[in-house]
Design an enzyme around this catalytic site. Structure first.
Site, short mmCIF file in Angstrom:
data_model
loop_
_atom_site.label_atom_id
_atom_site.label_comp_id
_atom_site.label_asym_id
_atom_site.label_seq_id
_atom_site.Cartn_x
_atom_site.Cartn_y
_atom_site.Cartn_z
N LYS A 144 0.89 -1.17 0.00
CA LYS A 144 0.04 0.18 -0.26
C LYS A 144 0.80 0.99 -0.22
O LYS A 144 1.76 0.79 0.72
CB LYS A 144 -1.09 -0.37 1.54
CG LYS A 144 -2.19 0.98 1.08
CD LYS A 144 -3.40 -0.05 0.68
CE LYS A 144 -4.62 0.68 0.21
NZ LYS A 144 -5.74 0.37 -0.14
P1 NAD Z 1 -12.91 7.22 -3.72
O1 NAD Z 1 -12.32 7.92 -3.23
O2 NAD Z 1 -13.69 6.38 -4.50
O3 NAD Z 1 -14.29 7.15 -2.99
C1 NAD Z 1 -14.50 7.56 -1.42
C2 NAD Z 1 -16.37 8.10 -1.22
O4 NAD Z 1 -16.07 8.30 0.55
C3 NAD Z 1 -15.93 9.14 -1.48
O5 NAD Z 1 -17.63 9.75 -1.42
C4 NAD Z 1 -16.19 10.25 0.07
O6 NAD Z 1 -17.13 11.78 0.13
C5 NAD Z 1 -16.53 9.50 0.60
N1 NAD Z 1 -16.39 10.38 2.31
C6 NAD Z 1 -14.74 10.27 2.90
N2 NAD Z 1 -14.57 11.09 3.61
C7 NAD Z 1 -16.28 10.76 4.11
C8 NAD Z 1 -16.67 10.78 5.81
N3 NAD Z 1 -16.13 11.20 6.70
N4 NAD Z 1 -17.80 10.54 5.86
C9 NAD Z 1 -18.15 10.13 4.70
N5 NAD Z 1 -18.06 9.87 3.57
C10 NAD Z 1 -17.20 10.27 3.32
O7 NAD Z 1 -12.59 5.66 -3.00
P2 NAD Z 1 -12.70 4.42 -3.01
O8 NAD Z 1 -12.17 3.77 -4.30
O9 NAD Z 1 -14.88 4.05 -2.94
O10 NAD Z 1 -12.44 3.52 -1.46
C11 NAD Z 1 -14.09 3.97 -0.47
C12 NAD Z 1 -12.89 2.83 1.16
O11 NAD Z 1 -12.90 1.38 0.30
C13 NAD Z 1 -11.10 3.04 0.99
O12 NAD Z 1 -11.52 2.45 2.03
C14 NAD Z 1 -10.67 1.84 -0.08
O13 NAD Z 1 -9.43 1.67 0.79
C15 NAD Z 1 -11.42 0.73 -0.27
N6 NAD Z 1 -11.65 0.21 -1.05
C16 NAD Z 1 -11.34 0.55 -2.13
C17 NAD Z 1 -11.07 -0.29 -3.71
C18 NAD Z 1 -10.97 -0.20 -4.61
O14 NAD Z 1 -10.86 -0.87 -5.38
N7 NAD Z 1 -10.86 1.70 -4.89
C19 NAD Z 1 -10.76 -1.83 -3.08
C20 NAD Z 1 -11.38 -1.88 -2.09
C21 NAD Z 1 -11.87 -1.38 -1.07
#
Ligand code: NAD
Length: 418
Positions: free
Chosen positions: A108
């Site tokens: 990461k």
């Molecule tokens: P992203 O940046 O596309 O979206 C994040 C979302 O969360 C946005 O809508 C943002 O406004 C919102 N957000 C941020 N802070 C917040 C808060 N305090 N309260 C409520 N909403 C809030 O990110 P993503 O890729 O969707 O990732 C989200 C989570 O999923 C992370 O924990 C990431 O590690 C995990 N994840 C991502 C992937 C991937 O492939 N993108 C895969 C597995 C897990």
């Protein structure tokens, strides 16, 4: 993000590993190897800003294990990113890749920055310089980055281009989550949400819960949250609440997700949407719904708000959205918790497919990607579920046991060099 002691991503990751090692009776020398991250790089680098000045940014890349294959994991651009977060999430990726049986280890990284406060050209310069700084440890056989919070296919394209410029030829397999036009995979963008939907439906049916008409609240409306909301709806559920960092909205007869996506694409906030009631992120977590999908940040459900959570099923779209205390409190109340390392693994599964396609220079149609993803997710869920039943443990403990066992075995059989 690092919060307080006992709740930080790193303390959660360490606790889960130690508990699993204990349950498996792993010997102390193997524990010592697996609890340590293999390699960590911290870089401080200048970026020219649009006003002609320079700003120094700090970034990280951490590789936890490469026992089962090259390290794999996302890059996060966030103002509260820390080295400890990268360590925790790298370890998390090792287990995630192992639980769905991919030939990868875990990594990461990220940069401490607010990408929304940077112009596109500043973001490009930051990405290219950061890529150059970490290029000494990444590459298609060594460590393959992917998108995470605050990064997207365009950022992956700049990374791929920078590494390719250094090599003197195109190296598409050096990063995943790229645009399709440069070797990205069909189905990669929707993969985390698709995997989450597949496992959630499978687990609900298994427990005699009917997905049809089940109500859903989704925290976070980004890559994971928005796609999960869409696909859970297509699976027959009703998404009544969603949120972003500015707050959330609720509508009892179901939200118009296409309108919300359009609003976000135009740069709007969900709270600006008129045809629903407003609510805070905390209120969203405690709504009376069947399924809660925390898909934003770590540590959102804590001992302080877990008592108020009324969902019967929690599908962990984000990594570690529940603190350890909250997890125990909810498990004790019989809430079905679908653990992050299984339920949100769809992203890394299709990242693996992308890497395989890039290495072979032979690309698959969307249907093939999605059906292979479904096969992996269903098989992994069944494996975890059977283990949980056999050992009378939670799905999370079963998933961790399967993962740690696989990585421990690879580490043991490879032996210690020299
Ligand atoms: P992203 O940046 O596309 O979206 C994040 C979302 O969360 C946005 O809508 C943002 O406004 C919102 N957000 C941020 N802070 C917040 C808060 N305090 N309260 C409520 N909403 C809030 O990110 P993503 O890729 O969707 O990732 C989200 C989570 O999923 C992370 O924990 C990431 O590690 C995990 N994840 C991502 C992937 C991937 O492939 N993108 C895969 C597995 C897990």
């Amino acid at each position: 993000m690092a919060t307080d002691e006992g709740r930080s991503a790193l303390s959660i990751a360490q606790h889960r590993f130690e508990a699993t090692a204990e349950a498996l009776g792993l010997d102390e020398s193997l524990r010592g190897i697996l609890r340590a991250v293999k390699r960590e790089l911290v870089v401080h680098f200048p970026v020219e800003m649009d006003d002609g000045g320079f700003r120094v940014f700090t970034g990280f890349r951490v590789q936890h294990s490469v026992a089962r294959g090259p390290a794999k994991g996302g890059l996060r651009y966030h103002p509260a990113m820390t080295l400890d977060d990268a360590r925790a999430l790298a370890m998390h990726m090792t287990w995630k890749a192992a639980v769905v049986d991919l030939p990868f280890g875990g990594a990461k990284g990220g940069v401490i920055c607010d990408p929304r406060a940077l112009s596109a050209s500043e973001l490009e310069r930051l990405t290219r310089r950061f890529t150059t700084e970490i290029s000494i440890i990444v590459g298609p056989d060594r460590d393959i980055p992917a998108p995470d919070l605050g990064t997207n296919p365009q950022v992956m394209a700049w990374i791929m281009d920078t590494l390719s410029m250094h090599a003197g030829f195109s190296v598409p397999a050096s990063v995943t989550g790229k645009p399709i036009s440069i070797g990205g995979s069909e189905g990669r963008f929707t993969a985390p949400g698709r995997g989450l939907t597949i496992v959630t439906v499978e687990a609900m049916r298994d427990r005699g819960l009917d997905p049809m008409g089940a109500t859903v609240a989704v925290q976070g409306f980004g890559k994971v949250g928005s796609v999960s909301a869409d696909l859970l709806t297509r699976a027959g559920m009703k998404v009544v609440a969603v949120s972003d960092s500015a707050g959330g909205i609720y509508r009892g007869d179901g939200l118009d997700l296409a309108a919300l996506r359009a609003l976000k694409e135009e740069g709007g906030r969900l709270a600006d949407y008129g045809a629903a009631d407003q609510l805070s992120n905390d209120e969203l977590l405690t709504l009376e719904v069947d399924v809660l999908v925390p898909a934003a940040l770590e540590g959102q459900v804590t001992a302080a708000n877990a008592d108020g959570v009324r969902a019967r099923v929690i599908a962990e779209g984000a990594n570690a959205p529940l603190t350890l205390e909250a997890d125990t409190m909810l498990e004790d109340r019989g809430v079905l918790i679908l653990p992050d390392i299984l339920v949100n693994a769809g992203g890394v599964v299709v990242s693996y497919f992308e890497w395989v396609q890039d290495l072979q220079a032979y690309f698959w149609a969307t249907g093939e990607v999605n059906s292979r993803l479904k096969e992996v997710m269903v098989r992994s869920y069944q494996h975890v579920s059977a283990r949980a039943a056999q050992r009378d443990v939670t799905l999370r403990s079963a998933a961790y046991e399967i993962a740690v066992e696989k990585v421990a075995e690879a580490t043991r059989v490879r032996g210690i060099y020299p």
